[in-house]
Design a protein around this motif. Structure first.
Motif, short mmCIF file in Angstrom:
data_model
loop_
_atom_site.label_atom_id
_atom_site.label_comp_id
_atom_site.label_asym_id
_atom_site.label_seq_id
_atom_site.Cartn_x
_atom_site.Cartn_y
_atom_site.Cartn_z
N GLY A 39 -67.56 18.70 -25.01
CA GLY A 39 -67.29 19.68 -23.96
C GLY A 39 -66.47 19.12 -22.83
O GLY A 39 -66.46 19.67 -21.74
N THR A 40 -65.73 18.05 -23.08
CA THR A 40 -65.03 17.34 -22.02
C THR A 40 -63.52 17.55 -22.06
O THR A 40 -62.96 18.01 -23.06
N LYS A 41 -62.89 17.16 -20.98
CA LYS A 41 -61.43 17.20 -20.90
C LYS A 41 -60.81 16.27 -21.93
O LYS A 41 -59.81 16.62 -22.58
N ASP A 42 -61.40 15.09 -22.10
CA ASP A 42 -60.86 14.13 -23.07
C ASP A 42 -60.85 14.70 -24.48
O ASP A 42 -59.89 14.54 -25.23
N PHE A 43 -61.94 15.39 -24.85
CA PHE A 43 -61.99 15.96 -26.20
C PHE A 43 -60.93 17.04 -26.37
O PHE A 43 -60.23 17.09 -27.39
N TYR A 44 -60.79 17.88 -25.34
CA TYR A 44 -59.76 18.92 -25.43
C TYR A 44 -58.37 18.30 -25.55
O TYR A 44 -57.58 18.69 -26.42
N MET A 45 -58.06 17.34 -24.69
CA MET A 45 -56.73 16.74 -24.69
C MET A 45 -56.43 15.99 -25.98
O MET A 45 -55.31 16.05 -26.52
N ASN A 46 -57.42 15.31 -26.53
CA ASN A 46 -57.20 14.50 -27.73
C ASN A 46 -57.14 15.30 -29.01
O ASN A 46 -56.44 14.93 -29.95
N TYR A 47 -57.90 16.41 -29.07
CA TYR A 47 -58.04 17.11 -30.34
C TYR A 47 -57.63 18.58 -30.34
O TYR A 47 -57.36 19.15 -31.40
N LEU A 48 -57.60 19.21 -29.18
CA LEU A 48 -57.36 20.65 -29.15
C LEU A 48 -56.09 21.06 -28.41
O LEU A 48 -55.59 22.16 -28.63
N ALA A 49 -55.58 20.20 -27.55
CA ALA A 49 -54.42 20.57 -26.73
C ALA A 49 -53.21 20.92 -27.59
O ALA A 49 -52.41 21.78 -27.22
N SER A 50 -53.06 20.27 -28.73
CA SER A 50 -51.92 20.55 -29.61
C SER A 50 -52.10 21.85 -30.38
O SER A 50 -51.15 22.38 -30.95
N VAL A 51 -53.34 22.37 -30.35
CA VAL A 51 -53.63 23.59 -31.10
C VAL A 51 -53.50 24.82 -30.22
O VAL A 51 -52.94 25.84 -30.64
N PHE A 52 -54.03 24.74 -28.99
CA PHE A 52 -53.92 25.90 -28.10
C PHE A 52 -53.93 25.47 -26.64
O PHE A 52 -54.53 24.46 -26.27
N SER A 53 -53.23 26.25 -25.83
CA SER A 53 -53.26 26.09 -24.38
C SER A 53 -52.92 27.42 -23.75
O SER A 53 -52.06 28.15 -24.27
N LEU A 54 -53.58 27.76 -22.66
CA LEU A 54 -53.35 29.03 -21.99
C LEU A 54 -52.11 28.94 -21.11
O LEU A 54 -51.98 28.01 -20.32
N PHE A 55 -51.20 29.88 -21.28
CA PHE A 55 -49.97 29.94 -20.50
C PHE A 55 -49.15 28.66 -20.64
O PHE A 55 -48.36 28.32 -19.76
N GLY A 56 -49.37 27.94 -21.72
CA GLY A 56 -48.66 26.69 -21.94
C GLY A 56 -49.06 25.59 -20.98
O GLY A 56 -48.37 24.58 -20.87
N ASN A 57 -50.20 25.76 -20.32
CA ASN A 57 -50.66 24.81 -19.30
C ASN A 57 -51.91 24.07 -19.82
O ASN A 57 -53.02 24.60 -19.77
N LYS A 58 -51.71 22.87 -20.29
CA LYS A 58 -52.82 22.11 -20.88
C LYS A 58 -53.82 21.67 -19.83
O LYS A 58 -55.04 21.60 -20.10
N GLU A 59 -53.36 21.34 -18.62
CA GLU A 59 -54.27 20.91 -17.56
C GLU A 59 -55.21 22.04 -17.16
O GLU A 59 -56.41 21.83 -16.99
N LEU A 60 -54.66 23.24 -17.00
CA LEU A 60 -55.49 24.40 -16.67
C LEU A 60 -56.47 24.68 -17.79
O LEU A 60 -57.66 24.90 -17.56
N THR A 61 -55.98 24.65 -19.01
CA THR A 61 -56.84 24.95 -20.16
C THR A 61 -57.95 23.92 -20.29
O THR A 61 -59.09 24.27 -20.64
N SER A 62 -57.67 22.67 -19.99
CA SER A 62 -58.71 21.63 -20.10
C SER A 62 -59.84 21.90 -19.11
O SER A 62 -61.02 21.69 -19.43
N ALA A 63 -59.49 22.35 -17.89
CA ALA A 63 -60.53 22.67 -16.91
C ALA A 63 -61.35 23.87 -17.36
O ALA A 63 -62.59 23.84 -17.29
N LEU A 64 -60.68 24.90 -17.84
CA LEU A 64 -61.40 26.09 -18.32
C LEU A 64 -62.26 25.75 -19.54
O LEU A 64 -63.34 26.31 -19.71
#
Length: 240
Positions: A39-64
Motif C-alpha cells: 500500500g506504499t508509494k514505493d510499491f506503486y512506483m516500482n510495479y504499477l506506475a508503468s501500468v496506470f496513472s491519473l492524468f498522466g501524473n504518477k506523483e499524484l497517483t502515488s499519493a492517491l
C-alpha cells in the motif's frame, strides 16, 4: 508436542473467550503487513506506475494510491470483518457521534496545541522530504484543498483500524488500557520508516487519541484531530 499442548492448548486460541481477540490480532498482522508492503508509494512506483496513472501524473497517483490503500485495507476490510465475521454493528467500533459535546471540547483544546507543536516539525529536513505525500499539492489553493480533502480518506482507514477495529475490538478481552496500548504499539510500528520524531510522537498520539475515543465512544474526534495534524504539517511546509 504433547508438552506444548498440555501447557498451551491449541484449541484455546479460538475458544469462546479468545475467538474475537485472536481473529483481530491475527488479521491485524496480515492486514498491516499487506499495507506496509503493497500500500506504499514505493510499491506503486516500482510495479504499477508503468501500468496506470491519473492524468498522466504518477506523483499524484502515488499519493492517491496510499490514501485508498488505507481506506480499503485498514478501513473497509476490517469493517467487513466486523459485519460478516463478528456480526456486530459498526457503532460498537466508534462509527457514531457518541459523546460529541465532550469530543468537541477536546478538539477545541487540542487542535491549537497540535498546530503549535507541528510547526517545528515543518522546519525539519526529514519532514520536508516526506511531506506532503504529493509534492504538487501546493501548486494552487484549489489543488491543496482537493488534496487535503482526499487526505481524509487515509485517516478514515487509519483511525478505524487502530482506534476502532483493534481498540474497541480488544476492549472486552484485554481491558481499556491494554487495548489502548496494543493499538498504540501496532500504530507506532507502522510508522517505522517515517521521520524519527514522528515515530516517537505516534506513541503519545496513540495513547491520547485512544483515551479520547474511549471517553466519547466515537472515532470522530480522533479522526478530525489526526487529519488536522497532517493538513497543518503540509500547510506549514508549503506556505511558511
Amino acid at each position: 508436542m504433547n508438552q506444548f499442548n498440555s501447557s498451551i492448548p491449541f484449541g484455546g486460541l479460538f475458544g469462546k473467550e479468545n475467538r474475537k481477540a485472536a481473529i483481530i490480532l491475527l488479521s491485524a498482522s496480515v492486514i498491516l503487513t499487506t499495507f506496509k508492503y503493497y500500500g506504499t508509494k514505493d510499491f506503486y512506483m516500482n510495479y504499477l506506475a508503468s501500468v496506470f496513472s491519473l492524468f498522466g501524473n504518477k506523483e499524484l497517483t502515488s499519493a492517491l494510491y496510499i490514501f485508498f490503500s488505507s481506506l480499503i485495507l485498514l478501513g473497509l476490510l476490517p469493517a467487513m470483518m466486523v459485519k460478516f465475521v463478528f456480526h456486530e454493528p459498526l457503532s460498537l467500533y466508534g462509527v457514531r457521534l457518541g459523546g460529541w459535546k465532550w469530543g468537541l471540547k477536546a478538539f477545541l483544546i487540542l487542535a491549537p496545541m497540535m498546530m503549535v507543536f507541528t510547526f517545528p516539525s515543518s522546519r525539519m529536513e526529514s519532514f520536508i522530504a516526506e511531506y506532503p505525500l504529493y509534492k504538487g499539492a501546493g501548486a494552487s489553493p484549489s489543488n491543496f484543498m482537493s488534496y487535503s480533502l482526499l487526505y481524509l480518506t487515509y485517516y478514515i482507514g487509519w483511525e478505524f483500524f487502530f482506534r476502532g477495529y483493534m481498540q474497541f475490538g480488544l476492549e472486552t478481552r484485554l481491558g481499556d488500557w491494554n487495548a489502548i496500548l496494543v493499538q498504540t504499539l501496532a500504530s507506532c510500528l507502522l510508522h517505522i520508516g517515517k521521520p524519527g520524531a514522528e515515530i516517537y510522537s505516534s506513541i503519545l498520539g496513540g495513547i491520547v487519541w485512544g483515551m479520547i475515543v474511549f471517553r466519547t465512544r466515537s472515532l470522530l474526534p480522533a479522526l478530525l484531530l489526526h487529519w488536522l495534524l497532517g493538513v497543518c504539517l503540509d500547510t506549514f511546509i508549503i506556505y511558511l
